[in-house]
Write a protein that holds these residues in place. Structure first.
Motif, mmCIF file in Angstrom:
data_model
loop_
_atom_site.group_PDB
_atom_site.id
_atom_site.type_symbol
_atom_site.label_atom_id
_atom_site.label_comp_id
_atom_site.label_asym_id
_atom_site.label_seq_id
_atom_site.Cartn_x
_atom_site.Cartn_y
_atom_site.Cartn_z
ATOM 1 N N MET A 1 36.717 13.154 8.476
ATOM 2 C CA MET A 1 35.365 13.699 8.560
ATOM 3 C C MET A 1 35.396 15.210 8.763
ATOM 4 S SD MET A 1 32.323 12.696 8.368
ATOM 5 C CE MET A 1 30.710 13.307 8.711
ATOM 6 N N MET A 2 36.589 15.797 8.775
ATOM 7 C CA MET A 2 36.696 17.235 9.001
ATOM 8 C C MET A 2 36.120 18.040 7.840
ATOM 9 S SD MET A 2 37.774 18.014 11.947
ATOM 10 C CE MET A 2 38.394 19.671 11.815
ATOM 11 N N ASP A 3 35.877 17.410 6.703
ATOM 12 C CA ASP A 3 35.286 18.141 5.585
ATOM 13 C C ASP A 3 33.763 18.031 5.573
ATOM 14 O OD1 ASP A 3 35.247 15.473 4.953
ATOM 15 O OD2 ASP A 3 35.878 15.737 2.880
ATOM 16 N N ALA A 4 33.176 17.688 6.701
ATOM 17 C CA ALA A 4 31.707 17.566 6.790
ATOM 18 C C ALA A 4 31.038 18.905 6.514
ATOM 19 C CB ALA A 4 31.295 17.035 8.163
ATOM 20 N N GLY A 5 31.637 19.997 6.979
ATOM 21 C CA GLY A 5 31.078 21.321 6.727
ATOM 22 C C GLY A 5 31.067 21.659 5.248
ATOM 23 N N LEU A 6 32.171 21.375 4.564
ATOM 24 C CA LEU A 6 32.269 21.637 3.127
ATOM 25 C C LEU A 6 31.238 20.820 2.354
ATOM 26 C CD1 LEU A 6 33.933 22.953 0.786
ATOM 27 C CD2 LEU A 6 35.276 20.857 0.786
ATOM 28 N N LYS A 7 31.098 19.559 2.698
ATOM 29 C CA LYS A 7 30.126 18.700 2.016
ATOM 30 C C LYS A 7 28.697 19.155 2.287
ATOM 31 C CE LYS A 7 32.997 14.577 1.973
ATOM 32 N NZ LYS A 7 33.152 13.209 2.513
ATOM 33 N N THR A 8 28.436 19.627 3.498
ATOM 34 C CA THR A 8 27.091 20.101 3.832
ATOM 35 C C THR A 8 26.768 21.374 3.067
ATOM 36 O OG1 THR A 8 27.297 19.087 6.012
ATOM 37 C CG2 THR A 8 25.554 20.726 5.731
ATOM 38 N N TRP A 9 27.739 22.275 2.906
ATOM 39 C CA TRP A 9 27.508 23.485 2.105
ATOM 40 C C TRP A 9 27.229 23.127 0.653
ATOM 41 C CZ3 TRP A 9 25.927 27.944 3.585
ATOM 42 C CH2 TRP A 9 26.206 28.369 4.873
ATOM 43 N N ALA A 10 27.948 22.137 0.127
ATOM 44 C CA ALA A 10 27.686 21.689 -1.246
ATOM 45 C C ALA A 10 26.274 21.108 -1.350
ATOM 46 C CB ALA A 10 28.723 20.657 -1.664
ATOM 47 N N GLU A 11 25.831 20.419 -0.304
ATOM 48 C CA GLU A 11 24.464 19.872 -0.279
ATOM 49 C C GLU A 11 23.431 21.000 -0.285
ATOM 50 O OE1 GLU A 11 21.704 17.095 2.673
ATOM 51 O OE2 GLU A 11 23.801 17.428 3.169
ATOM 52 N N ILE A 12 23.661 22.057 0.483
ATOM 53 C CA ILE A 12 22.731 23.203 0.520
ATOM 54 C C ILE A 12 22.637 23.842 -0.858
ATOM 55 C CG2 ILE A 12 22.393 25.533 1.432
ATOM 56 C CD1 ILE A 12 23.634 24.500 4.087
ATOM 57 N N VAL A 13 23.796 24.081 -1.489
ATOM 58 C CA VAL A 13 23.799 24.701 -2.820
ATOM 59 C C VAL A 13 23.090 23.805 -3.817
ATOM 60 C CG1 VAL A 13 25.284 25.438 -4.724
ATOM 61 C CG2 VAL A 13 25.836 26.115 -2.389
ATOM 62 N N ARG A 14 23.294 22.496 -3.719
ATOM 63 C CA ARG A 14 22.651 21.544 -4.638
ATOM 64 C C ARG A 14 21.134 21.556 -4.470
ATOM 65 N NH1 ARG A 14 24.551 20.669 -8.649
ATOM 66 N NH2 ARG A 14 26.489 19.845 -7.903
ATOM 67 N N ILE A 15 20.642 21.752 -3.235
ATOM 68 C CA ILE A 15 19.196 21.811 -2.999
ATOM 69 C C ILE A 15 18.599 23.066 -3.631
ATOM 70 C CG2 ILE A 15 17.431 22.157 -1.208
ATOM 71 C CD1 ILE A 15 19.161 20.337 0.595
ATOM 72 N N VAL A 16 19.256 24.206 -3.430
ATOM 73 C CA VAL A 16 18.713 25.479 -3.916
ATOM 74 C C VAL A 16 18.918 25.641 -5.420
ATOM 75 C CG1 VAL A 16 18.821 27.994 -3.655
ATOM 76 C CG2 VAL A 16 19.088 26.535 -1.655
ATOM 77 N N TYR A 17 20.104 25.283 -5.913
ATOM 78 C CA TYR A 17 20.437 25.420 -7.334
ATOM 79 C C TYR A 17 20.880 24.054 -7.872
ATOM 80 C CZ TYR A 17 20.749 30.326 -5.939
ATOM 81 O OH TYR A 17 20.495 31.566 -5.427
#
Length: 157
Positions: A1-17
């Motif tokens: 679960m240590m990649d939760a930050g990376l996945k969350t950043w990908a989610e933010i980018v997916r929302i905006v773009y």
């Protein structure tokens, strides 16, 4: 679960773009095997501290590299980068006061203000952020039998 930050950043980018290609594989990015426009996301662990027996505070740095598209309208413009508009991305983060709670991955990112580094064909954006990561409780078996020994002999209670 240590990649939760990376996945969350990908989610933010997916929302905006929503139509932007997201790269997470460093070897593919370094080799240049991707289409533009795209964004490369990489996180780096800064610290991992135990806050409570059930939660750790994770502090990480993230780098987002937004690659511009190449303009192909006229022959003389071939290969010229089209600047990428990052205003919606920064507006999204400012509206949330640099706080983003992901329901999907169960973390809330607390971000410091970003640092930008524009290049000819890309913009590099870096953040330091933190979040709490829950540690699963390890079940401990209960002891139901007790054996007492004295001078090499077992006594029954």
């Amino acid at each position: 679960m240590m990649d939760a930050g990376l996945k969350t950043w990908a989610e933010i980018v997916r929302i905006v773009y929503p139509d932007l290609t997201i790269l997470r594989d460093r070897t593919q990015w370094l080799a240049g095997n991707f289409d533009t426009p795209s964004v490369f996301i990489e996180t780096d662990l800064v610290s991992d501290r135990v806050i409570t027996p059930r939660a750790n505070r994770i502090v990480e740095d993230v780098g987002l590299v937004f690659h511009f598209d190449k303009e192909r309208i006229a022959e003389e413009d071939d290969g010229e980068p089209i600047p990428f508009d990052l205003t919606p991305f920064f507006m999204f983060l400012r509206q949330r006061k640099y706080l983003y709670a992901s329901k999907r991955f169960g973390v809330a990112l607390i971000m410091e203000p970003p640092r930008n580094r524009p290049e000819k064909d890309r913009v590099e954006v870096t953040f330091r952020y933190s979040y709490l990561l829950s540690v699963p409780k390890i079940p401990v078996p209960k002891i139901n039998e007790f054996h007492i020994g004295y001078e090499g002999k077992e006594l029954n209670p």
